[in-house]
Design a protein around this motif. Sequence first.
Motif, short mmCIF file in Angstrom:
data_model
loop_
_atom_site.label_atom_id
_atom_site.label_comp_id
_atom_site.label_asym_id
_atom_site.label_seq_id
_atom_site.Cartn_x
_atom_site.Cartn_y
_atom_site.Cartn_z
N GLY A 1 28.36 69.91 42.20
CA GLY A 1 27.04 69.71 42.81
C GLY A 1 26.32 68.50 42.24
O GLY A 1 26.66 68.01 41.16
N HIS B 1 22.30 76.71 40.15
CA HIS B 1 21.29 76.82 39.09
C HIS B 1 21.83 76.94 37.67
O HIS B 1 21.15 77.50 36.82
N TRP C 1 22.67 73.55 43.22
CA TRP C 1 23.59 74.41 43.98
C TRP C 1 23.59 75.85 43.49
O TRP C 1 23.36 76.78 44.26
N CYS D 1 28.03 68.11 38.71
CA CYS D 1 28.00 69.36 37.94
C CYS D 1 29.44 69.81 37.65
O CYS D 1 30.29 69.82 38.55
N HIS E 1 30.50 72.71 37.28
CA HIS E 1 30.82 73.98 37.92
C HIS E 1 31.60 73.75 39.21
O HIS E 1 32.79 74.05 39.28
#
Length: 141
Positions: A49, A87, A85, A44, A46
């Motif tokens: 994750g 969403h 992790w 991910c 972000h």
Amino acid sequence: MKFVVGAVDDLPPGASTIVYPDKVKSGIGVFNVNGEFYALKNTCPHMGGPLCKGHVRGTSEAALPADGLPETHWVRDGEVVSCPWHHWEFEIKTGRTIFKSNQKVRSYPVSIESPEELERLKAGVETVPVSIEGAAVVLEI
Ligand code: FES
């Protein structure tokens, strides 16, 4: 480089799997969305994750009619993966986040190969696409 994920029949519409080619240690998620195949890196953007271990679902979309109360609609069912992790939601077809289109997870092209091509891949024979244009043979490398 090509990597064999598995048989088409083993990944029916709505199913997904994660494969771990040598060059991508975190893995790559492969998704069947209504008969079309897509692949996303299992990381991910972000906070790193395991994105492809998240739920595949749709997302809600808000509408504000001029003469009524705000409405929400469930849309794109089966086309969105939600990071387990925090969403964040990503479109499986593009790798883009739902909420901010400049955030994107890496995606990979997926192809369906014939049994003959699959046998060549398993044998480790390197192939390159070849086409004939007019009188010339063109090799794509
Ligand atoms: S790491 Fe995926 S949403 Fe935070």
